[in-house]
Design a protein around this motif. Structure first.
Motif, PDB file in Angstrom:
ATOM      1  N   HIS A   1       0.905  -1.229   0.190  1.00  0.00           N
ATOM      2  CA  HIS A   1       0.307   0.043   0.082  1.00  0.00           C
ATOM      3  C   HIS A   1       0.775   1.089   0.052  1.00  0.00           C
ATOM      4  O   HIS A   1       1.812   1.390   0.977  1.00  0.00           O
ATOM      5  CB  HIS A   1      -0.889   0.101   1.245  1.00  0.00           C
ATOM      6  CG  HIS A   1      -1.861  -1.144   1.357  1.00  0.00           C
ATOM      7  ND1 HIS A   1      -2.967  -1.338   0.531  1.00  0.00           N
ATOM      8  CD2 HIS A   1      -1.816  -2.389   1.915  1.00  0.00           C
ATOM      9  CE1 HIS A   1      -3.641  -2.291   0.854  1.00  0.00           C
ATOM     10  NE2 HIS A   1      -2.945  -2.961   1.927  1.00  0.00           N
ATOM     11  N   ASN A   2       0.750   2.081  -1.236  1.00  0.00           N
ATOM     12  CA  ASN A   2       1.774   3.121  -1.200  1.00  0.00           C
ATOM     13  C   ASN A   2       3.213   2.927  -0.958  1.00  0.00           C
ATOM     14  O   ASN A   2       3.926   3.584  -0.360  1.00  0.00           O
ATOM     15  CB  ASN A   2       1.337   4.274  -0.323  1.00  0.00           C
ATOM     16  CG  ASN A   2      -0.062   4.894  -0.593  1.00  0.00           C
ATOM     17  OD1 ASN A   2      -0.191   5.008  -1.977  1.00  0.00           O
ATOM     18  ND2 ASN A   2      -1.057   4.596   0.392  1.00  0.00           N
TER      19      ASN A   2
ATOM     20  N   ASN B   1      -2.310  -1.405  -5.940  1.00  0.00           N
ATOM     21  CA  ASN B   1      -1.849  -1.465  -4.616  1.00  0.00           C
ATOM     22  C   ASN B   1      -0.955  -0.245  -4.208  1.00  0.00           C
ATOM     23  O   ASN B   1      -0.364  -0.346  -3.237  1.00  0.00           O
ATOM     24  CB  ASN B   1      -1.063  -2.833  -4.354  1.00  0.00           C
ATOM     25  CG  ASN B   1      -2.060  -4.013  -4.427  1.00  0.00           C
ATOM     26  OD1 ASN B   1      -3.409  -3.604  -4.156  1.00  0.00           O
ATOM     27  ND2 ASN B   1      -1.695  -5.068  -4.877  1.00  0.00           N
TER      28      ASN B   1
ATOM     29  N   THR C   1      -7.775   4.472   1.528  1.00  0.00           N
ATOM     30  CA  THR C   1      -8.516   3.936   0.450  1.00  0.00           C
ATOM     31  C   THR C   1      -9.770   3.051   0.854  1.00  0.00           C
ATOM     32  O   THR C   1      -9.396   2.250   1.792  1.00  0.00           O
ATOM     33  CB  THR C   1      -7.790   3.196  -0.706  1.00  0.00           C
ATOM     34  OG1 THR C   1      -7.208   2.047   0.090  1.00  0.00           O
ATOM     35  CG2 THR C   1      -6.770   4.134  -1.377  1.00  0.00           C
TER      36      THR C   1
ATOM     37  N   MET D   1      -9.505  -0.412   3.379  1.00  0.00           N
ATOM     38  CA  MET D   1      -8.401  -0.485   4.413  1.00  0.00           C
ATOM     39  C   MET D   1      -8.669   0.023   5.669  1.00  0.00           C
ATOM     40  O   MET D   1      -9.615   0.720   6.064  1.00  0.00           O
ATOM     41  CB  MET D   1      -7.290   0.562   3.709  1.00  0.00           C
ATOM     42  CG  MET D   1      -6.682   0.046   2.479  1.00  0.00           C
ATOM     43  SD  MET D   1      -5.777   1.407   1.590  1.00  0.00           S
ATOM     44  CE  MET D   1      -4.579   1.574   2.955  1.00  0.00           C
TER      45      MET D   1
ATOM     46  N   ARG E   1      -5.865  -4.911   4.600  1.00  0.00           N
ATOM     47  CA  ARG E   1      -7.215  -4.721   3.859  1.00  0.00           C
ATOM     48  C   ARG E   1      -8.282  -5.783   4.594  1.00  0.00           C
ATOM     49  O   ARG E   1      -8.027  -6.830   5.315  1.00  0.00           O
ATOM     50  CB  ARG E   1      -7.110  -5.644   2.298  1.00  0.00           C
ATOM     51  CG  ARG E   1      -6.216  -4.831   1.310  1.00  0.00           C
ATOM     52  CD  ARG E   1      -6.277  -5.712   0.201  1.00  0.00           C
ATOM     53  NE  ARG E   1      -5.706  -6.943   0.304  1.00  0.00           N
ATOM     54  CZ  ARG E   1      -5.725  -7.888  -0.819  1.00  0.00           C
ATOM     55  NH1 ARG E   1      -6.169  -7.474  -1.871  1.00  0.00           N
ATOM     56  NH2 ARG E   1      -5.231  -9.068  -0.529  1.00  0.00           N
TER      57      ARG E   1
END
Length: 216
Positions: free
Chosen positions: A99-100, A139, A163, A166, A175
């Motif tokens: 994620h990021n 992702n 997002t 999450m 998630r």
């Protein structure tokens, strides 16, 4: 760090593409998306035949007869082995849910399940039937953040952008169990991987040549 047995089966995405090139007449690659309670699956043949992946029915990771700490149930392993045999799978592309650019609980879950698979079956993932981790564009990016002379970056102190789906904790980003079929994610991951490694003719809908970047 990956366990030795698991790491021996991990290869670069281009290596999986090369494997499928060798087996293009009679082989396929399986896409995998691991969630908290299910495993999404998809299949793609060599893109010279057809470049679109086919989602399969997702399977539960656990059943009432198995403890969750086992990673994956015997019935799930049996289903995976049957799919491997039926579709002549020569390798797998596994969704790597960063994620990021940050690895969290979801990545740990993926490794836990894969480790359980390779330790309990020698016909799903192995050195002869390798896997690769694929960070889907959905992702976030793997791009490196600029650091100072001490290796520090302000990006590491920032909270990830929220997002839908999450949840946050002090330890990780994870998630929630999705309401959609994870096999659709597995199929999307395969489609991205194919587009990265082969030139697709938009009119014919098949690959005409491998991309030069597939050898990098």
């Amino acid at each position: 760090m990956l366990a030795t047995k698991l790491s021996s089966a991990l290869v670069a995405p281009s290596k999986v593409a090369n494997t499928l090139d060798w087996r293009k007449a009679f082989g396929a690659v399986m896409g995998i998306d691991v969630t908290r309670d299910r495993i999404g699956l998809a299949i793609v043949e060599h893109p010279e035949h057809i470049c679109e992946s086919v989602p399969l029915k997702s399977i539960p990771l656990h059943d009432t007869a198995d403890m969750k700490k086992a990673g994956i149930s015997k019935s799930a392993l049996s289903e995976l082995e049957a799919i491997i045999k039926h579709h002549h799978v020569c390798a797998s592309v596994v969704n790597w849910p960063v994620h990021n650019g940050r690895m969290g609980e979801d990545c740990g879950k993926v490794l836990h399940v894969l480790d359980a698979v390779i330790n309990r079956s020698n016909s799903i993932i192995s050195r002869k039937r390798p896997f690769t981790l694929w960070g889907s564009s959905a992702n976030g990016s793997f791009a490196s953040f600029p650091t100072d002379s001490w290796g520090r970056s302000v990006e590491f102190a920032r909270a990830p952008v929220y997002t839908p789906g999450m949840s946050f904790s002090s330890k990780s980003v994870s998630r929630q169990e999705p309401s959609y079929d994870p096999s659709l994610v597995a199929a999307s991951v395969l489609d991205e991987w194919v587009e990265k490694h082969w030139q697709i003719d938009s009119k014919l809908g098949i690959a005409t040549a491998p991309k030069l970047t597939s050898k990098n």
